[in-house]
Design a protein around this motif. Sequence first.
Motif, PDB file in Angstrom:
ATOM      1  N   LYS A 320       0.834  -1.206   0.000  1.00 21.49           N
ATOM      2  CA  LYS A 320       0.000   0.000   0.000  1.00 21.49           C
ATOM      3  C   LYS A 320       0.868   1.256   0.000  1.00 21.49           C
ATOM      4  O   LYS A 320       0.556   2.255  -0.663  1.00 21.49           O
ATOM      5  CB  LYS A 320      -0.924  -0.019   1.225  1.00 21.49           C
ATOM      6  CG  LYS A 320      -1.940   1.088   1.280  1.00 21.49           C
ATOM      7  CD  LYS A 320      -3.146   0.674   2.130  1.00 21.49           C
ATOM      8  CE  LYS A 320      -4.096   1.856   2.283  1.00 21.49           C
ATOM      9  NZ  LYS A 320      -3.769   2.666   3.488  1.00 21.49           N
ATOM     10  N   ALA A 321       1.985   1.192   0.711  1.00 23.23           N
ATOM     11  CA  ALA A 321       2.903   2.342   0.748  1.00 23.23           C
ATOM     12  C   ALA A 321       3.672   2.497  -0.562  1.00 23.23           C
ATOM     13  O   ALA A 321       4.361   3.504  -0.766  1.00 23.23           O
ATOM     14  CB  ALA A 321       3.880   2.186   1.910  1.00 23.23           C
ATOM     15  N   GLY A 322       3.610   1.472  -1.420  1.00 22.59           N
ATOM     16  CA  GLY A 322       4.334   1.548  -2.695  1.00 22.59           C
ATOM     17  C   GLY A 322       5.709   0.905  -2.657  1.00 22.59           C
ATOM     18  O   GLY A 322       6.556   1.162  -3.519  1.00 22.59           O
ATOM     19  N   GLY A 323       5.952   0.032  -1.677  1.00 22.61           N
ATOM     20  CA  GLY A 323       7.256  -0.630  -1.565  1.00 22.61           C
ATOM     21  C   GLY A 323       7.426  -1.760  -2.573  1.00 22.61           C
ATOM     22  O   GLY A 323       6.466  -2.243  -3.164  1.00 22.61           O
ATOM     23  N   ILE A 324       8.685  -2.136  -2.768  1.00 22.89           N
ATOM     24  CA  ILE A 324       9.020  -3.265  -3.647  1.00 22.89           C
ATOM     25  C   ILE A 324       9.226  -4.480  -2.741  1.00 22.89           C
ATOM     26  O   ILE A 324      10.158  -4.499  -1.935  1.00 22.89           O
ATOM     27  CB  ILE A 324      10.311  -2.994  -4.447  1.00 22.89           C
ATOM     28  CG1 ILE A 324      10.230  -1.647  -5.171  1.00 22.89           C
ATOM     29  CG2 ILE A 324      10.571  -4.127  -5.444  1.00 22.89           C
ATOM     30  CD1 ILE A 324      11.588  -1.152  -5.680  1.00 22.89           C
ATOM     31  N   LEU A 325       8.375  -5.474  -2.875  1.00 21.87           N
ATOM     32  CA  LEU A 325       8.402  -6.617  -1.955  1.00 21.87           C
ATOM     33  C   LEU A 325       8.984  -7.854  -2.636  1.00 21.87           C
ATOM     34  O   LEU A 325       8.584  -8.210  -3.746  1.00 21.87           O
ATOM     35  CB  LEU A 325       6.971  -6.927  -1.491  1.00 21.87           C
ATOM     36  CG  LEU A 325       6.835  -8.060  -0.474  1.00 21.87           C
ATOM     37  CD1 LEU A 325       7.345  -7.634   0.901  1.00 21.87           C
ATOM     38  CD2 LEU A 325       5.381  -8.534  -0.370  1.00 21.87           C
ATOM     39  N   ALA A 326       9.923  -8.503  -1.963  1.00 22.89           N
ATOM     40  CA  ALA A 326      10.479  -9.768  -2.446  1.00 22.89           C
ATOM     41  C   ALA A 326      10.346 -10.827  -1.360  1.00 22.89           C
ATOM     42  O   ALA A 326      10.009 -10.516  -0.211  1.00 22.89           O
ATOM     43  CB  ALA A 326      11.947  -9.583  -2.829  1.00 22.89           C
ATOM     44  N   LEU A 327      10.599 -12.068  -1.727  1.00 22.35           N
ATOM     45  CA  LEU A 327      10.548 -13.187  -0.780  1.00 22.35           C
ATOM     46  C   LEU A 327      11.866 -13.955  -0.825  1.00 22.35           C
ATOM     47  O   LEU A 327      12.518 -14.023  -1.868  1.00 22.35           O
ATOM     48  CB  LEU A 327       9.416 -14.154  -1.145  1.00 22.35           C
ATOM     49  CG  LEU A 327       7.991 -13.658  -0.949  1.00 22.35           C
ATOM     50  CD1 LEU A 327       7.002 -14.640  -1.590  1.00 22.35           C
ATOM     51  CD2 LEU A 327       7.677 -13.501   0.548  1.00 22.35           C
ATOM     52  N   ALA A 328      12.232 -14.553   0.312  1.00 21.86           N
ATOM     53  CA  ALA A 328      13.434 -15.386   0.374  1.00 21.86           C
ATOM     54  C   ALA A 328      13.244 -16.442   1.454  1.00 21.86           C
ATOM     55  O   ALA A 328      12.318 -16.358   2.264  1.00 21.86           O
ATOM     56  CB  ALA A 328      14.660 -14.529   0.684  1.00 21.86           C
TER      57      ALA A 328
END
Length: 420
Positions: A320-328
């Motif tokens: 919602k804040a516009g962040g770039i989300l990744a997973l590991a």
Amino acid sequence: MPPCDLLIHSASQLLTLASGPQRGDKLGHLGIIEDGAIAINDGRIIAVGPSSDLHAQFAPRSTLDASHHVVLPGFVDPHTHLVWAGDRANEFEMRIAGASYMEIMAAGGGIMSTVRKTRAASVDQLVAETRPRLDRMLAHGTTTAEAKTGYGLETQAELRQLEAIARLDAEHPITLVPTFLGAHTVPEEYKGRQEAYVDLVANEMLPAVARAASPATRHTSLFCDVFCEEGAFTVSQSRRILERARELGFGLKIHADEFVGLGGTKLAVELGAASADHLVYTPEEDIEALGRGNTVAVGLPGTPFGLGQKDYTPAGAILKAGGILALATDLNPGTTWCESMQMVIALACRYMKLTPAQAIAAATINAAQAIGWADEVGSLEVGKRGDVIVLDAPDYRHLGYRYGTNLVRTVIKSGKIVVE
Ligand code: NIG
Ligand code: FE
């Protein structure tokens, strides 16, 4: 017709993940081609499109029929503590009996117990203990991974971990991107002398690592990470180490807000770090900062799951804040010994409320961005490495929906079939 080394065709869904990292509510754009195909030559992707088009365009030296199967980029695992010696099965039992991770660590167990075993191991032993983990990662579809040091905590032992990473990168199909994590915990011989250890990291280890790593990492990048946490390193100590690392040319990463929100995420954004990782107890203003900056937020849902905790990375707020989300995975012997990005996707769907499409993008193109490799891997686009996986499933949503078994049927690394 021009030749190509390999033509993978007739995929029920070919997920291209094309057009770069996906920020905020853009996350989850898979770029699906039905009855899709991909042509690879000399290790690189030379065409992507409908099967009929590619059949008409190329004379392939070999083909792979992917009828009824999903084809997608190999997973990128941007946060692992891959290289260590021994295990901590005893601590798993202690936690079930009620001890917390940080209590075990404060009592001299935890990271320090793996440090003792890792310090005693030769590079050959470290390589031999780590190789089966890489094999399992590859079998589960990971074709590029970050790998941290952090179980040496003295200059020579940290360098041996880096040497093991370089050797495994050279011998194994998985591409490894190294990270120096000398500030993982204050080792027992520095107990009560925190600042002296920070000095050692900043003044001795970082320059030594920069010198030693340059030949091994010519084709890659080198990161520096800090465990910014109560009981580990403060925000100001983290800042000192990361600023010194930046001067020496390292990319930056941080372990932040795993147990307590101290402000490590905001620091990462301020310093232009490639990623801030864990982010379970991240304060609201730090989440807002992620939306304004380019630091990738890496969620590691295997960790709270592995620790039996109830709180996970607040993916909804970050997006919602516009962040770039990744997973590991966070693969490590203490909190989460899990080699599978498929398992991470399944956890992210349930506990971070990502859709399968969002989780897949977070585990491929955004994960590549978290290690500065989004130009090379993480999507199926012309010019990128031919790192491709074929699923034993006709619909991408089976990733996330199904768990605990391996859905990856074939793994192709730089155009070569490495798992069948
Ligand atoms: O990311 N929290 C710090 N480091 C690891 C755990 C390492 C260990 O316990 O050996 C993590 O969870
Ligand atoms: Fe970690």
